[in-house]
Scaffold this motif. Sequence first.
Motif, mmCIF file in Angstrom:
data_model
loop_
_atom_site.group_PDB
_atom_site.id
_atom_site.type_symbol
_atom_site.label_atom_id
_atom_site.label_comp_id
_atom_site.label_asym_id
_atom_site.label_seq_id
_atom_site.Cartn_x
_atom_site.Cartn_y
_atom_site.Cartn_z
ATOM 1 N N PRO A 56 0.800 -1.412 0.193
ATOM 2 C CA PRO A 56 0.227 0.303 0.420
ATOM 3 C C PRO A 56 1.037 1.415 -0.257
ATOM 4 N N GLU A 57 1.744 1.402 0.209
ATOM 5 C CA GLU A 57 2.700 2.600 1.098
ATOM 6 C C GLU A 57 3.459 2.769 -0.794
ATOM 7 N N HIS A 110 -12.415 -1.711 3.142
ATOM 8 C CA HIS A 110 -11.371 -1.007 2.524
ATOM 9 C C HIS A 110 -11.725 -0.193 1.730
ATOM 10 N N ASP A 125 -14.334 3.714 1.604
ATOM 11 C CA ASP A 125 -14.987 4.718 2.656
ATOM 12 C C ASP A 125 -16.280 5.299 2.587
ATOM 13 N N ARG A 158 -5.624 12.411 -6.759
ATOM 14 C CA ARG A 158 -7.047 13.085 -7.085
ATOM 15 C C ARG A 158 -6.758 14.861 -7.294
ATOM 16 N N LEU A 209 -2.074 7.754 -5.402
ATOM 17 C CA LEU A 209 -3.577 8.285 -4.688
ATOM 18 C C LEU A 209 -3.923 9.488 -4.872
ATOM 19 N N ALA A 210 -3.037 9.838 -4.288
ATOM 20 C CA ALA A 210 -2.682 11.376 -4.085
ATOM 21 C C ALA A 210 -2.378 12.534 -5.063
ATOM 22 N N LEU A 258 1.556 2.087 -3.299
ATOM 23 C CA LEU A 258 0.467 2.624 -3.749
ATOM 24 C C LEU A 258 0.113 4.439 -4.101
ATOM 25 N N ALA A 259 0.778 4.489 -1.931
ATOM 26 C CA ALA A 259 -0.538 5.637 -1.638
ATOM 27 C C ALA A 259 0.047 6.644 -2.517
ATOM 28 N N PRO A 260 1.491 7.033 -3.412
ATOM 29 C CA PRO A 260 2.027 8.020 -3.758
ATOM 30 C C PRO A 260 0.724 8.699 -5.456
#
Length: 497
Positions: free
Chosen positions: A203-204, A471, A473, A214, A210-211, A206-208
């Motif tokens: 996940p870490e 998983h 929101d 957005r 996702l940001a 993938l996080a950038p």
Amino acid sequence: MTRGALLVAGTTSDAGKSVVTAGICRWLARRGVKVAPFKAQNMSLNSYVTPDGAEIGRAQAMQAAACGLEPTADMNPILLKPGGDRRSQVVVLGEPIADVDALEYGAHRDRLREIALAALERLRAAYDVVICEGAGSPAEINLRAGDIANMGLARAAGLPVIVVGDIDRGGVFASLYGTLALLEPADQALVAGFVINKFRGAPELLAPGLAMLRGLTGRPVYGVLPWRDGLWLDAEDSLALAADPPAAGGGGNRGTLRVAVVRLPRISNFTDADALAAEPGVLVRFVTSPWEAEDADLLVLPGTRATVADLDWLRRTGLAEAVAARARAGRPVLGICGGYQMLARTIRDEVESRAGHVDGLGLLPATVEFRPAKTLGRPSGEGYGHPVAGYAIHHGVVTPTGGEPFPGGCRSGAVWGTSWHGLLENDGFRRAFLADVAAAAGRDFAPAPDTSFAALRERRLDALGDLVEHHLDTAALLRLLENGVDDGLPVLPPGGV
């Protein structure tokens, strides 16, 4: 009280729209929300018969089960069933109305749009929430003018939209961004955000992304659904057959029973194999050549939308002779619906292929006549001393002229045929049938005494609900259902076409 509706769209076919829709339905149903599924237009050869005799997509029947409901025609008012010569049978509110090609379909488009919208309105009046599933991709810009399943539906019914992308395919960020960017501004305004499906990585890492997504789109990723093995059920179309269904478990000292299902060019209702794959110790694979089927203990000829054309393919590939050789050697063969028709001695078809008289494989004492009126029903009976039920969807009517009785058909030696789909979902019958198959195949296999296919489907639907609950929101999804899309979402270049 949660009220509202939303549309689950996808970047591609098989991105996960059906299972995400089912997962949201199950999550809401467990919260006590009165929820129903909806797909305005479905192109699929996997279909189901409702209790009142209407034909709808199999995926919508599965989604109805996720809601704790019996399916209805309103949940899939338009079903397109592709056949030969680039033509499809158009099924409207559960009844076939025409066979058309893509251009002829345009003449029906406006009327079908009104039928679909009326069905959605009936569901919205009867349920607190309706979770709609799109078809293919909303960015199929060549089809946008006549769209009634994706953004055309969303615009007409004022639905907020989430877009699902399959990260396992690769290129998910480009797919999500590109899908949004290709939409015209009024369509973009309804896209609330994204869901990433089938994630296997860290996940870490993938996080950038996702940001950044957005920041580029002004829209959130509502969550990332991890890859989960063993959720294969009630697949929408044959794209899902790129991977075989997983077996339910090891066979232990019972041995293993190997099942080969022929992947016909126009295969339909291949979900009949799900119940076999759910049985511990049964290994199911889909095959397209004689050598792939050689070591199978049971060969299955499944349903097809084009019996005569697929029978010709069976002969051209050498599979027809392989099936006949198996039968002569007393090795088990099962034909279901169209596959049963192929096993008959003669076929007369002035309806589907218009080929007239065609010789069948001659492995069962039966004749087939295709009739203009489609048979749709939920038959029941008895087999191997067990009560059984199934569902029937066919134009070809098979008349046994000998052999032994078999539910929905007949048997001759180690060859069985049935016109009923779903027959193998009857647990006691399935176990007795597989024991008979194992004996004929000379295999040391005993079916598990307590496998329940209905319970397995419920566990898998619960697993989908768990994925959504843990998983995604869910608070944001509830706000989206109650309040719709925020005003003023940015429009991406090129701003439509």
